[in-house]
Scaffold this motif. Sequence first.
Motif, PDB file in Angstrom:
ATOM      1  N   TYR A 211       0.826  -1.204   0.000  1.00 41.17           N
ATOM      2  CA  TYR A 211       0.000   0.000   0.000  1.00 41.17           C
ATOM      3  C   TYR A 211       0.857   1.251   0.000  1.00 41.17           C
ATOM      4  O   TYR A 211       1.928   1.314   0.632  1.00 41.17           O
ATOM      5  CB  TYR A 211      -0.915   0.034   1.215  1.00 41.17           C
ATOM      6  CG  TYR A 211      -1.924  -1.106   1.253  1.00 41.17           C
ATOM      7  CD1 TYR A 211      -2.214  -1.863   0.118  1.00 41.17           C
ATOM      8  CD2 TYR A 211      -2.589  -1.404   2.437  1.00 41.17           C
ATOM      9  CE1 TYR A 211      -3.136  -2.891   0.161  1.00 41.17           C
ATOM     10  CE2 TYR A 211      -3.513  -2.442   2.486  1.00 41.17           C
ATOM     11  CZ  TYR A 211      -3.770  -3.176   1.346  1.00 41.17           C
ATOM     12  OH  TYR A 211      -4.679  -4.207   1.401  1.00 41.17           O
ATOM     13  N   ALA A 212       0.350   2.260  -0.656  1.00 43.89           N
ATOM     14  CA  ALA A 212       1.015   3.569  -0.646  1.00 43.89           C
ATOM     15  C   ALA A 212       0.796   4.222   0.716  1.00 43.89           C
ATOM     16  O   ALA A 212      -0.342   4.371   1.172  1.00 43.89           O
ATOM     17  CB  ALA A 212       0.450   4.441  -1.759  1.00 43.89           C
ATOM     18  N   GLN A 213       1.874   4.564   1.381  1.00 46.75           N
ATOM     19  CA  GLN A 213       1.782   5.180   2.700  1.00 46.75           C
ATOM     20  C   GLN A 213       1.719   6.700   2.619  1.00 46.75           C
ATOM     21  O   GLN A 213       1.025   7.337   3.383  1.00 46.75           O
ATOM     22  CB  GLN A 213       3.001   4.760   3.547  1.00 46.75           C
ATOM     23  CG  GLN A 213       3.136   3.262   3.743  1.00 46.75           C
ATOM     24  CD  GLN A 213       2.012   2.684   4.573  1.00 46.75           C
ATOM     25  OE1 GLN A 213       1.442   3.376   5.428  1.00 46.75           O
ATOM     26  NE2 GLN A 213       1.649   1.424   4.314  1.00 46.75           N
ATOM     27  N   ASN A 214       2.449   7.250   1.686  1.00 44.68           N
ATOM     28  CA  ASN A 214       2.497   8.708   1.603  1.00 44.68           C
ATOM     29  C   ASN A 214       2.932   9.082   0.196  1.00 44.68           C
ATOM     30  O   ASN A 214       4.099   8.925  -0.159  1.00 44.68           O
ATOM     31  CB  ASN A 214       3.465   9.291   2.621  1.00 44.68           C
ATOM     32  CG  ASN A 214       3.440  10.812   2.630  1.00 44.68           C
ATOM     33  OD1 ASN A 214       2.521  11.428   2.094  1.00 44.68           O
ATOM     34  ND2 ASN A 214       4.444  11.417   3.251  1.00 44.68           N
ATOM     35  N   GLY A 215       1.983   9.428  -0.638  1.00 51.06           N
ATOM     36  CA  GLY A 215       2.320   9.769  -2.004  1.00 51.06           C
ATOM     37  C   GLY A 215       2.451   8.523  -2.861  1.00 51.06           C
ATOM     38  O   GLY A 215       1.815   7.496  -2.622  1.00 51.06           O
ATOM     39  N   ALA A 216       3.358   8.586  -3.837  1.00 51.68           N
ATOM     40  CA  ALA A 216       3.497   7.520  -4.829  1.00 51.68           C
ATOM     41  C   ALA A 216       4.603   6.568  -4.431  1.00 51.68           C
ATOM     42  O   ALA A 216       5.673   6.526  -5.034  1.00 51.68           O
ATOM     43  CB  ALA A 216       3.762   8.119  -6.211  1.00 51.68           C
TER      44      ALA A 216
ATOM     45  N   LEU B  32      -5.247  -0.125  -5.689  1.00 51.92           N
ATOM     46  CA  LEU B  32      -4.223   0.015  -4.660  1.00 51.92           C
ATOM     47  C   LEU B  32      -4.721   1.033  -3.649  1.00 51.92           C
ATOM     48  O   LEU B  32      -4.834   2.234  -3.943  1.00 51.92           O
ATOM     49  CB  LEU B  32      -2.907   0.505  -5.284  1.00 51.92           C
ATOM     50  CG  LEU B  32      -1.720   0.652  -4.337  1.00 51.92           C
ATOM     51  CD1 LEU B  32      -1.325  -0.706  -3.761  1.00 51.92           C
ATOM     52  CD2 LEU B  32      -0.537   1.305  -5.045  1.00 51.92           C
ATOM     53  N   PRO B  33      -5.048   0.574  -2.431  1.00 48.82           N
ATOM     54  CA  PRO B  33      -5.605   1.512  -1.447  1.00 48.82           C
ATOM     55  C   PRO B  33      -4.521   2.373  -0.790  1.00 48.82           C
ATOM     56  O   PRO B  33      -3.320   2.096  -0.927  1.00 48.82           O
ATOM     57  CB  PRO B  33      -6.279   0.591  -0.432  1.00 48.82           C
ATOM     58  CG  PRO B  33      -5.777  -0.784  -0.706  1.00 48.82           C
ATOM     59  CD  PRO B  33      -5.014  -0.790  -1.973  1.00 48.82           C
ATOM     60  N   LEU B  34      -4.950   3.341  -0.091  1.00 47.15           N
ATOM     61  CA  LEU B  34      -4.052   4.184   0.707  1.00 47.15           C
ATOM     62  C   LEU B  34      -3.742   3.441   1.992  1.00 47.15           C
ATOM     63  O   LEU B  34      -4.631   2.959   2.691  1.00 47.15           O
ATOM     64  CB  LEU B  34      -4.714   5.517   1.009  1.00 47.15           C
ATOM     65  CG  LEU B  34      -3.942   6.457   1.922  1.00 47.15           C
ATOM     66  CD1 LEU B  34      -2.659   6.926   1.250  1.00 47.15           C
ATOM     67  CD2 LEU B  34      -4.830   7.670   2.295  1.00 47.15           C
ATOM     68  N   GLY B  35      -2.457   3.334   2.280  1.00 48.25           N
ATOM     69  CA  GLY B  35      -2.056   2.645   3.507  1.00 48.25           C
ATOM     70  C   GLY B  35      -2.261   3.531   4.734  1.00 48.25           C
ATOM     71  O   GLY B  35      -2.514   4.747   4.628  1.00 48.25           O
ATOM     72  N   ASP B  36      -2.185   2.914   5.918  1.00 51.50           N
ATOM     73  CA  ASP B  36      -2.304   3.668   7.170  1.00 51.50           C
ATOM     74  C   ASP B  36      -1.107   4.561   7.356  1.00 51.50           C
ATOM     75  O   ASP B  36       0.067   4.130   7.149  1.00 51.50           O
ATOM     76  CB  ASP B  36      -2.417   2.705   8.375  1.00 51.50           C
ATOM     77  CG  ASP B  36      -3.700   1.893   8.307  1.00 51.50           C
ATOM     78  OD1 ASP B  36      -4.689   2.391   7.724  1.00 51.50           O
ATOM     79  OD2 ASP B  36      -3.690   0.739   8.801  1.00 51.50           O
ATOM     80  N   LEU B  37      -1.325   5.806   7.737  1.00 55.82           N
ATOM     81  CA  LEU B  37      -0.203   6.723   7.999  1.00 55.82           C
ATOM     82  C   LEU B  37       0.427   6.397   9.350  1.00 55.82           C
ATOM     83  O   LEU B  37      -0.253   6.132  10.333  1.00 55.82           O
ATOM     84  CB  LEU B  37      -0.731   8.188   8.005  1.00 55.82           C
ATOM     85  CG  LEU B  37      -1.297   8.661   6.664  1.00 55.82           C
ATOM     86  CD1 LEU B  37      -1.833  10.100   6.825  1.00 55.82           C
ATOM     87  CD2 LEU B  37      -0.217   8.647   5.592  1.00 55.82           C
ATOM     88  N   GLN B  38       1.763   6.373   9.373  1.00 54.88           N
ATOM     89  CA  GLN B  38       2.478   6.073  10.610  1.00 54.88           C
ATOM     90  C   GLN B  38       2.828   7.371  11.322  1.00 54.88           C
ATOM     91  O   GLN B  38       3.113   8.367  10.676  1.00 54.88           O
ATOM     92  CB  GLN B  38       3.755   5.274  10.279  1.00 54.88           C
ATOM     93  CG  GLN B  38       3.463   3.956   9.566  1.00 54.88           C
ATOM     94  CD  GLN B  38       2.677   2.987  10.427  1.00 54.88           C
ATOM     95  OE1 GLN B  38       2.902   2.901  11.643  1.00 54.88           O
ATOM     96  NE2 GLN B  38       1.729   2.282   9.834  1.00 54.88           N
TER      97      GLN B  38
END
Length: 277
Positions: free
Chosen positions: A210-215, A271-277
Amino acid sequence: VGAGPFNYIWSNNATTEDLTGLSAGNYLVTISDNQQNLLVQSFTILGIPGPQLSVQTSNDNCYAASVGSINLSLNGGTLPYTFQWADGVSSQNRSSLLAGSYTLTVTDGANCTLYQNIDLGQDSFPNISAQVLDISCNGAADGSIYISVNGGQTPYTYSWSSGLGNNQDINSLFEGLYTLTLTDAYSCTVSYTASIASPLPMMANFELDYAQNGANGSITAMLSGASPPYAYFWNDPNSQTNAKAEGLAPGLYLLTVVDSMGCQSVFEIELPLGDLQ
């Protein structure tokens, strides 16, 4: 030549006045009287040609159904002719025969004899071979069967199962079994079944990062079936061509896969947006 008695000397060493039972040829006689006067005379005995035989046969068919025949034509010799076959038949022509060897004695009116052995064959069943072209892509209808035939008696007639007609070859076929019934000119029939195969359907599993932040996401395609190797065409901004597409932003992506036979499958992956850490 004067007064007798007369002496006769023939070229075949006979000493009689008359000769009988002679073969064709030239004969010379020397005749002498009691005064030793000589007379030499030649004679020619002509030979009459014996009977000449012409044979036409028709083989028994593939089922050994006793349909063979022998037909004779004769010329020469002296009429009438008599016929005697080794199996006791005395007719000139024969019919309703099995394959085999038949021996004939022909005697003409001058007692000249001709012996003839006649071999009668049996027709074979037609033999079918085929070139089978399987379909190129799963679900397509481009298979073909090309038929070759030898043996039997032409012309042949063709009848395909499933109402596919009476042509020798058939095309535009789906996966499956196809049966041909072939009949030759003597009604000898054989069947042949060919199988048209299909490649397995192309199957895909995807591993998502998953994309965490941007591409910074990725999608990895894991394929099976069809006809490897595979060519990959992603619709991402970089038009990537590997099994793994990287540097992806969240979103919907299309992957087009082409196998070695040119068969194409399209897959849609989100492709979903991943969880932000």
